[in-house]
Design a protein around this motif. Structure first.
Motif, PDB file in Angstrom:
ATOM      1  N   ARG A  51       0.879  -0.893   0.537  1.00 43.62           N
ATOM      2  CA  ARG A  51      -0.381   0.157  -0.191  1.00 43.62           C
ATOM      3  C   ARG A  51       0.800   1.358  -0.056  1.00 43.62           C
ATOM      4  N   ASN A  52       0.717   1.917  -0.347  1.00 45.08           N
ATOM      5  CA  ASN A  52       1.392   3.741  -0.555  1.00 45.08           C
ATOM      6  C   ASN A  52       0.996   4.067   0.070  1.00 45.08           C
ATOM      7  N   HIS A 132      -8.917  13.710  -0.442  1.00 44.45           N
ATOM      8  CA  HIS A 132      -7.245  13.354  -1.116  1.00 44.45           C
ATOM      9  C   HIS A 132      -7.704  12.182  -0.983  1.00 44.45           C
ATOM     10  N   THR A 133      -8.350  10.974   0.078  1.00 44.46           N
ATOM     11  CA  THR A 133      -8.573   9.431  -0.588  1.00 44.46           C
ATOM     12  C   THR A 133      -9.326   9.358  -1.830  1.00 44.46           C
ATOM     13  N   ARG A 135     -10.233  11.831  -3.870  1.00 44.11           N
ATOM     14  CA  ARG A 135      -9.660  11.937  -5.420  1.00 44.11           C
ATOM     15  C   ARG A 135      -8.467  10.804  -5.804  1.00 44.11           C
ATOM     16  N   GLN A 136      -7.097  10.130  -4.623  1.00 44.34           N
ATOM     17  CA  GLN A 136      -6.135   9.393  -5.191  1.00 44.34           C
ATOM     18  C   GLN A 136      -7.604   8.117  -5.543  1.00 44.34           C
ATOM     19  N   SER A 139      -8.878   9.130  -9.859  1.00 43.91           N
ATOM     20  CA  SER A 139      -7.424   8.670 -10.740  1.00 43.91           C
ATOM     21  C   SER A 139      -6.621   6.759 -10.528  1.00 43.91           C
ATOM     22  N   ASN A 140      -7.623   6.389  -9.943  1.00 45.62           N
ATOM     23  CA  ASN A 140      -6.745   5.548  -9.777  1.00 45.62           C
ATOM     24  C   ASN A 140      -5.544   4.947  -9.367  1.00 45.62           C
ATOM     25  N   LYS A 141      -5.058   5.954  -8.560  1.00 51.17           N
ATOM     26  CA  LYS A 141      -4.276   5.963  -7.994  1.00 51.17           C
ATOM     27  C   LYS A 141      -3.447   5.569  -6.206  1.00 51.17           C
ATOM     28  N   ALA A 142      -4.985   4.866  -5.450  1.00 54.14           N
ATOM     29  CA  ALA A 142      -4.722   4.436  -4.395  1.00 54.14           C
ATOM     30  C   ALA A 142      -4.030   2.678  -4.663  1.00 54.14           C
ATOM     31  N   THR A 143      -3.217   2.782  -4.723  1.00 52.77           N
ATOM     32  CA  THR A 143      -2.870   1.783  -4.721  1.00 52.77           C
ATOM     33  C   THR A 143      -2.695   0.581  -3.649  1.00 52.77           C
TER      34      THR A 143
END
Length: 172
Positions: A51-52, A132-133, A135-136, A139-143
């Protein structure tokens, strides 16, 4: 009581997430009242590098045993969540309530948004963290997190996300 050494680990977590799990730091999520399974899963994914996370947290869970993670999760799950919400904007609140219901957020997070099992508590979470979460996810950036949220937020604009974040942060 806790196993030897767990108190110092809780103090390290509490430095940012709040001694009782209610974060006072902008951008840092509150852990109090989160479902135990959710907390366990997230900490294991963080420990394993799946997890990022923010750079300042990298490595903090290295070497934590599964048993230690379970104890930490149990502690925070047992704490009472306290909203850190600012002043309610009634227009945003009503919009967020409507959008949340239309998007069926309560299907996974429960109608009161207190979460369950591996779904996080989003009621009373810090507004800026929720935004913030989302938005992640959008944009498919919630690794390392549930991909169903990508589909759930598909097509929502910035105003929608702000309204949802405001609404949820105001809940108890």
């Amino acid at each position: 009581m806790f196993a030897q050494g767990i108190t110092s680990k809780l103090q390290a977590c509490g430095a940012c997430h709040g001694v009782d799990g209610n974060s006072k730091i902008v951008g840092t999520p509150s852990l109090a009242g989160q479902p135990k399974t959710f907390l366990e899963n997230q900490m294991i994914m963080i420990r394993e590098g799946l997890r990022n996370i923010p750079p300042e947290m990298k490595g903090l869970l290295d070497g934590f045993s599964d048993a230690t993670i379970v104890e930490i999760a149990q502690f925070y799950a047992g704490q009472t969540a306290q909203s850190q919400a600012g002043i309610r904007n009634q227009i945003l609140y009503v919009q967020g309530e409507y959008i949340s219901k239309e998007a069926l957020c309560g299907t996974c997070h429960l109608p009161t948004y207190v979460g369950r099992d591996q779904m996080p508590r989003i009621a009373g979470q810090r507004e800026e963290y929720l935004l913030h979460t989302m938005r992640q996810f959008r944009s498919n950036k919630a690794t390392g997190r549930d991909t169903i949220m990508v589909a759930s937020l598909y097509g929502m604009n910035e105003d929608d996300l702000k309204a949802i974040a405001h609404y949820l942060s105001q809940l108890k």
